[in-house]
Design a protein around this motif. Structure first.
Motif, PDB file in Angstrom:
ATOM      1  N   THR A  17       0.712  -1.252   0.070  1.00  0.00           N
ATOM      2  CA  THR A  17       0.269  -0.034   0.005  1.00  0.00           C
ATOM      3  C   THR A  17       0.797   1.495   0.013  1.00  0.00           C
ATOM      4  O   THR A  17       0.345   2.189  -0.206  1.00  0.00           O
ATOM      5  CB  THR A  17      -0.849   0.080   1.191  1.00  0.00           C
ATOM      6  OG1 THR A  17      -0.069  -0.012   2.414  1.00  0.00           O
ATOM      7  CG2 THR A  17      -1.888  -1.274   1.249  1.00  0.00           C
TER       8      THR A  17
ATOM      9  N   THR B 229       3.910   4.137  -0.851  1.00  0.00           N
ATOM     10  CA  THR B 229       4.775   4.713  -1.895  1.00  0.00           C
ATOM     11  C   THR B 229       5.764   5.877  -1.778  1.00  0.00           C
ATOM     12  O   THR B 229       5.406   6.373  -0.547  1.00  0.00           O
ATOM     13  CB  THR B 229       3.744   5.081  -3.239  1.00  0.00           C
ATOM     14  OG1 THR B 229       4.716   5.411  -4.395  1.00  0.00           O
ATOM     15  CG2 THR B 229       2.908   6.260  -2.813  1.00  0.00           C
TER      16      THR B 229
ATOM     17  N   ASP C 131       6.211   3.347  -6.101  1.00  0.00           N
ATOM     18  CA  ASP C 131       5.450   2.321  -5.424  1.00  0.00           C
ATOM     19  C   ASP C 131       6.204   1.338  -4.911  1.00  0.00           C
ATOM     20  O   ASP C 131       7.326   0.415  -5.681  1.00  0.00           O
ATOM     21  CB  ASP C 131       4.416   1.685  -6.155  1.00  0.00           C
ATOM     22  CG  ASP C 131       3.264   2.997  -6.615  1.00  0.00           C
ATOM     23  OD1 ASP C 131       3.268   3.956  -5.917  1.00  0.00           O
ATOM     24  OD2 ASP C 131       2.895   2.610  -7.768  1.00  0.00           O
TER      25      ASP C 131
ATOM     26  N   LEU D 277      -6.845  -2.466  -8.176  1.00  0.00           N
ATOM     27  CA  LEU D 277      -6.552  -1.560  -7.224  1.00  0.00           C
ATOM     28  C   LEU D 277      -7.775  -1.320  -6.371  1.00  0.00           C
ATOM     29  O   LEU D 277      -7.724  -0.539  -5.241  1.00  0.00           O
ATOM     30  CB  LEU D 277      -5.780  -0.237  -7.727  1.00  0.00           C
ATOM     31  CG  LEU D 277      -4.707  -0.249  -8.479  1.00  0.00           C
ATOM     32  CD1 LEU D 277      -4.264   0.911  -9.105  1.00  0.00           C
ATOM     33  CD2 LEU D 277      -3.579  -1.158  -7.985  1.00  0.00           C
TER      34      LEU D 277
ATOM     35  N   SER E  45      -6.227   0.538  -1.211  1.00  0.00           N
ATOM     36  CA  SER E  45      -5.190   1.598  -1.347  1.00  0.00           C
ATOM     37  C   SER E  45      -3.815   0.805  -2.080  1.00  0.00           C
ATOM     38  O   SER E  45      -2.969   1.507  -1.818  1.00  0.00           O
ATOM     39  CB  SER E  45      -4.927   2.298  -0.093  1.00  0.00           C
ATOM     40  OG  SER E  45      -4.597   1.254   0.958  1.00  0.00           O
TER      41      SER E  45
ATOM     42  N   LYS F 101      -1.062  -0.539  -4.439  1.00  0.00           N
ATOM     43  CA  LYS F 101      -0.381  -0.101  -5.511  1.00  0.00           C
ATOM     44  C   LYS F 101       0.034  -0.742  -6.541  1.00  0.00           C
ATOM     45  O   LYS F 101       0.160  -2.045  -6.241  1.00  0.00           O
ATOM     46  CB  LYS F 101       1.031   0.765  -4.882  1.00  0.00           C
ATOM     47  CG  LYS F 101       0.660   1.421  -3.783  1.00  0.00           C
ATOM     48  CD  LYS F 101      -0.223   2.740  -3.943  1.00  0.00           C
ATOM     49  CE  LYS F 101      -0.300   3.836  -2.962  1.00  0.00           C
ATOM     50  NZ  LYS F 101      -1.394   4.742  -3.003  1.00  0.00           N
TER      51      LYS F 101
END
Length: 260
Positions: free
Chosen positions: A150, A152, A158, A201, A214, A216
């Motif tokens: 999740t 980044t 990410d 996603l 959430s 990535k």
């Protein structure tokens, strides 16, 4: 009685003198120097041979052994799942007689046939000059897995596309921790690699992790009939390669056995 007569004869064939002594001493010195050089050379060669043998043994015997690979699909419920695999869960051990392996130095290369990611452990800051975003050596393995899926950061990007995380299964000598994941012979660990695709996603859960939609993107797409190539490159030792093809359909399964 005949008188015995004795006579002395001069022997002038031998050479006696300071010159002979000098030559003898010179020969002794030369022999001593030669012996010293040979002893020193043999000692150096012995040390080099020992080091080379040790390195050769380590290169041959030190490697990871893949025990199993599972693919996990993201989901909202038991009837609402992603079309692609979102997480690879890989159980690994060490070869018999292997030297300890530091997973912090392991590089995992994963490809879906089109896209390619080189991944390092979340606590390794040597390559990018920074740890995985939100990684903590004091946190639990599940917490770091959540951050892998999740979190980044501006650089390198990410977490899912640049890092992997690990959890221990068996660690009798207590050599394994999130900050220092050292594996010895007999240890077992699980390596997690994110394969979240850009179209998946919006799901709320991946395996044991509540992502709350959430997660990535990893840049990989592991759908049905996809050829996955995995290369594990440790700091020392032989590389481990695995190539597998995903099933033609995932059906309603959340966890798909990929290997063996």
């Amino acid at each position: 009685m005949a008188r015995e007569r004795s006579s002395l004869r001069d022997n002038t064939s031998a050479q006696i003198g300071i010159g002979t002594l000098i030559i003898f001493i010179a020969m002794v010195l030369i022999a001593a120097v030669a012996a010293s050089v040979l002893i020193q050379t043999s000692g150096v060669l012995q040390q080099m041979a020992h080091a080379t043998g040790k390195q050769a043994t380590q290169e041959v015997s030190s490697n990871l052994v893949l025990k199993s690979i599972e693919g996990i699909r993201a989901k909202n419920s038991s009837t609402s799942m992603a079309q692609n695999i979102s997480l690879l869960k890989m159980k690994v051990g060490l070869n018999v007689g292997s030297s300890p392996v530091d997973l912090n130095q392991l590089v995992i290369s994963v490809s879906d046939g089109t896209n390619y990611n080189d991944l390092i452990y979340g606590n390794n800051e040597k390559l990018y000059g920074i740890l995985m975003s939100d990684f903590s050596s004091n946190s639990s393995a599940d917490t770091n897995l959540e951050k892998l899926l999740t979190s980044t950061q501006a650089s390198p990007g990410d977490n899912a596309a640049y890092f992997f995380t690990v959890s221990k299964i068996r660690d009798e000598d207590v050599s394994f921790s999130q900050g220092s994941p050292i594996m010895n012979t007999g240890d077992l660990a699980t390596i997690y690699v994110s394969t979240v695709s850009g179209g998946d996603l919006g799901y709320t859960t991946i395996g044991p992790i509540a992502t709350h939609s959430s997660q990535k993107a990893s840049g990989l797409y592991i759908g049905p009939r996809t050829t996955i190539n995995l290369v594990f490159t440790p700091e020392a030792g032989t590389i481990t390669i695995a190539e597998l093809v995903t099933p033609s359909s995932y059906g309603i399964k959340e966890t798909i056995k990929l290997y063996p």
